[in-house]
Design a protein around this motif. Structure first.
Motif, mmCIF file in Angstrom:
data_model
loop_
_atom_site.group_PDB
_atom_site.id
_atom_site.type_symbol
_atom_site.label_atom_id
_atom_site.label_comp_id
_atom_site.label_asym_id
_atom_site.label_seq_id
_atom_site.Cartn_x
_atom_site.Cartn_y
_atom_site.Cartn_z
ATOM 1 N N MET A 1 41.105 -49.533 -41.912
ATOM 2 C CA MET A 1 41.129 -49.989 -40.536
ATOM 3 C C MET A 1 42.133 -49.186 -39.715
ATOM 4 O O MET A 1 41.874 -48.910 -38.562
ATOM 5 C CB MET A 1 41.513 -51.469 -40.465
ATOM 6 N N LYS A 2 43.265 -48.855 -40.327
ATOM 7 C CA LYS A 2 44.290 -48.097 -39.593
ATOM 8 C C LYS A 2 43.774 -46.715 -39.202
ATOM 9 O O LYS A 2 44.103 -46.210 -38.133
ATOM 10 C CB LYS A 2 45.557 -47.981 -40.441
ATOM 11 N N LYS A 3 42.970 -46.113 -40.094
ATOM 12 C CA LYS A 3 42.443 -44.789 -39.806
ATOM 13 C C LYS A 3 41.446 -44.853 -38.641
ATOM 14 O O LYS A 3 41.471 -44.002 -37.749
ATOM 15 C CB LYS A 3 41.776 -44.214 -41.054
ATOM 16 N N ILE A 4 40.623 -45.887 -38.633
ATOM 17 C CA ILE A 4 39.676 -46.070 -37.533
ATOM 18 C C ILE A 4 40.438 -46.300 -36.234
ATOM 19 O O ILE A 4 40.090 -45.744 -35.187
ATOM 20 C CB ILE A 4 38.723 -47.245 -37.831
ATOM 21 N N LYS A 5 41.496 -47.108 -36.307
ATOM 22 C CA LYS A 5 42.318 -47.385 -35.119
ATOM 23 C C LYS A 5 42.925 -46.096 -34.582
ATOM 24 O O LYS A 5 42.933 -45.864 -33.375
ATOM 25 C CB LYS A 5 43.408 -48.396 -35.443
ATOM 26 N N ARG A 6 43.412 -45.246 -35.482
ATOM 27 C CA ARG A 6 44.003 -43.979 -35.023
ATOM 28 C C ARG A 6 42.973 -43.110 -34.317
ATOM 29 O O ARG A 6 43.272 -42.468 -33.309
ATOM 30 C CB ARG A 6 44.618 -43.218 -36.201
ATOM 31 N N TRP A 7 41.742 -43.075 -34.840
ATOM 32 C CA TRP A 7 40.687 -42.282 -34.216
ATOM 33 C C TRP A 7 40.299 -42.857 -32.853
ATOM 34 O O TRP A 7 40.081 -42.102 -31.893
ATOM 35 C CB TRP A 7 39.458 -42.189 -35.120
ATOM 36 N N ILE A 8 40.238 -44.172 -32.758
ATOM 37 C CA ILE A 8 39.936 -44.799 -31.467
ATOM 38 C C ILE A 8 41.067 -44.526 -30.478
ATOM 39 O O ILE A 8 40.820 -44.190 -29.314
ATOM 40 C CB ILE A 8 39.678 -46.307 -31.634
ATOM 41 N N ASP A 9 42.318 -44.663 -30.940
ATOM 42 C CA ASP A 9 43.476 -44.349 -30.088
ATOM 43 C C ASP A 9 43.375 -42.923 -29.553
ATOM 44 O O ASP A 9 43.553 -42.684 -28.357
ATOM 45 C CB ASP A 9 44.787 -44.493 -30.864
ATOM 46 N N LEU A 10 43.100 -41.995 -30.447
ATOM 47 C CA LEU A 10 42.998 -40.588 -30.051
ATOM 48 C C LEU A 10 41.859 -40.379 -29.062
ATOM 49 O O LEU A 10 42.013 -39.660 -28.067
ATOM 50 C CB LEU A 10 42.799 -39.706 -31.290
ATOM 51 N N GLY A 11 40.726 -41.017 -29.312
ATOM 52 C CA GLY A 11 39.586 -40.890 -28.401
ATOM 53 C C GLY A 11 39.895 -41.439 -27.020
ATOM 54 O O GLY A 11 39.598 -40.805 -25.999
ATOM 55 N N LEU A 12 40.513 -42.627 -26.977
ATOM 56 C CA LEU A 12 40.861 -43.227 -25.692
ATOM 57 C C LEU A 12 41.881 -42.370 -24.945
ATOM 58 O O LEU A 12 41.753 -42.154 -23.735
ATOM 59 C CB LEU A 12 41.406 -44.644 -25.891
ATOM 60 N N LEU A 13 42.893 -41.895 -25.663
ATOM 61 C CA LEU A 13 43.901 -41.041 -25.026
ATOM 62 C C LEU A 13 43.293 -39.741 -24.508
ATOM 63 O O LEU A 13 43.639 -39.281 -23.413
ATOM 64 C CB LEU A 13 45.026 -40.726 -26.005
ATOM 65 N N THR A 14 42.407 -39.163 -25.259
ATOM 66 C CA THR A 14 41.770 -37.908 -24.853
ATOM 67 C C THR A 14 40.926 -38.113 -23.602
ATOM 68 O O THR A 14 41.038 -37.355 -22.633
ATOM 69 C CB THR A 14 40.912 -37.342 -25.998
ATOM 70 N N ILE A 15 40.090 -39.151 -23.624
ATOM 71 C CA ILE A 15 39.239 -39.420 -22.467
ATOM 72 C C ILE A 15 40.083 -39.739 -21.242
ATOM 73 O O ILE A 15 39.840 -39.210 -20.149
ATOM 74 C CB ILE A 15 38.253 -40.566 -22.780
ATOM 75 N N ALA A 16 41.095 -40.596 -21.406
ATOM 76 C CA ALA A 16 41.953 -40.957 -20.275
ATOM 77 C C ALA A 16 42.709 -39.738 -19.751
ATOM 78 O O ALA A 16 42.841 -39.567 -18.528
ATOM 79 C CB ALA A 16 42.927 -42.063 -20.679
ATOM 80 N N SER A 17 43.196 -38.889 -20.649
ATOM 81 C CA SER A 17 43.924 -37.688 -20.218
ATOM 82 C C SER A 17 43.031 -36.748 -19.434
ATOM 83 O O SER A 17 43.441 -36.203 -18.402
ATOM 84 C CB SER A 17 44.511 -36.964 -21.427
ATOM 85 N N ILE A 18 41.825 -36.550 -19.908
ATOM 86 C CA ILE A 18 40.881 -35.683 -19.197
ATOM 87 C C ILE A 18 40.561 -36.265 -17.824
ATOM 88 O O ILE A 18 40.531 -35.543 -16.817
ATOM 89 C CB ILE A 18 39.601 -35.474 -20.033
ATOM 90 N N LEU A 19 40.347 -37.580 -17.776
ATOM 91 C CA LEU A 19 40.041 -38.212 -16.497
ATOM 92 C C LEU A 19 41.220 -38.135 -15.528
ATOM 93 O O LEU A 19 41.025 -37.923 -14.327
ATOM 94 C CB LEU A 19 39.624 -39.667 -16.710
ATOM 95 N N ILE A 20 42.433 -38.293 -16.038
ATOM 96 C CA ILE A 20 43.609 -38.191 -15.166
ATOM 97 C C ILE A 20 43.759 -36.765 -14.635
ATOM 98 O O ILE A 20 44.046 -36.566 -13.452
ATOM 99 C CB ILE A 20 44.875 -38.665 -15.899
#
Length: 168
Positions: A1-20
């Protein structure tokens, strides 16, 4: 679960960073066309609005994942013991209920209802703008389940260290 959480965290951060980054560039372009060219870009205003909606909702989901979301903690910090545990469970339940009914079900319904409605300038289905709500609602529930399981693990290890019987 922690590994999935890290991937989701990275995905959200990447998308948000690109959008910003996109928001900054589009805002600069909007100001440039308005004040320098004296011919404001009509597309950037709508793009900025939609991007800001996505950044806000994605940022909120990420904040829930980090357990750093906006909260009123004065009551939670004042109580201890079983009352504190009960309050935390109640808060967890409220977050899950909100994410399920408002973000997932409500977000899906509004996204579905507005797929035929086109934005005035981009002619894009408005359902795509609202589509971020059910996606982030699922992510928030996933994060909340992880937080609940982590707290249970901490509570079990604390009661085990104290020599309490956790089997009954």
């Amino acid at each position: 679960m922690k590994k999935i959480k890290r991937w989701i965290d990275l995905g959200l951060l990447t998308i948000a960073s690109i959008l910003i980054l996109f928001l900054v560039v589009a805002a600069i372009w909007q100001v440039f066309t308005r004040f320098v060219l004296q011919d404001p870009s009509i597309v950037t205003q709508e793009v900025l609005r939609f991007s800001l909606i996505w950044v806000a909702v994605i940022g909120a989901a990420y904040a829930f994942g980090q357990d750093e979301h906006l909260s009123l903690t004065f009551l939670r910090d004042k109580i201890t013991g079983q009352a504190h545990k009960t309050l935390r469970w109640f808060i967890d339940l409220l977050v899950i209920v909100f994410a399920l009914f408002v973000m997932i079900i409500g977000g899906f319904n509004i996204a579905q209802a507005t797929m035929a409605e086109l934005s005035p300038i981009l002619n894009m289905p408005m359902g795509l703008v609202y589509g971020v709500l059910p996606i982030c609602g699922v992510i928030i529930i996933f994060y909340q389940i992880i937080h609940i399981s982590e707290r249970q693990g901490i509570e079990r290890s604390n009661s085990f260290e104290k020599g309490e019987n956790t089997w009954m």
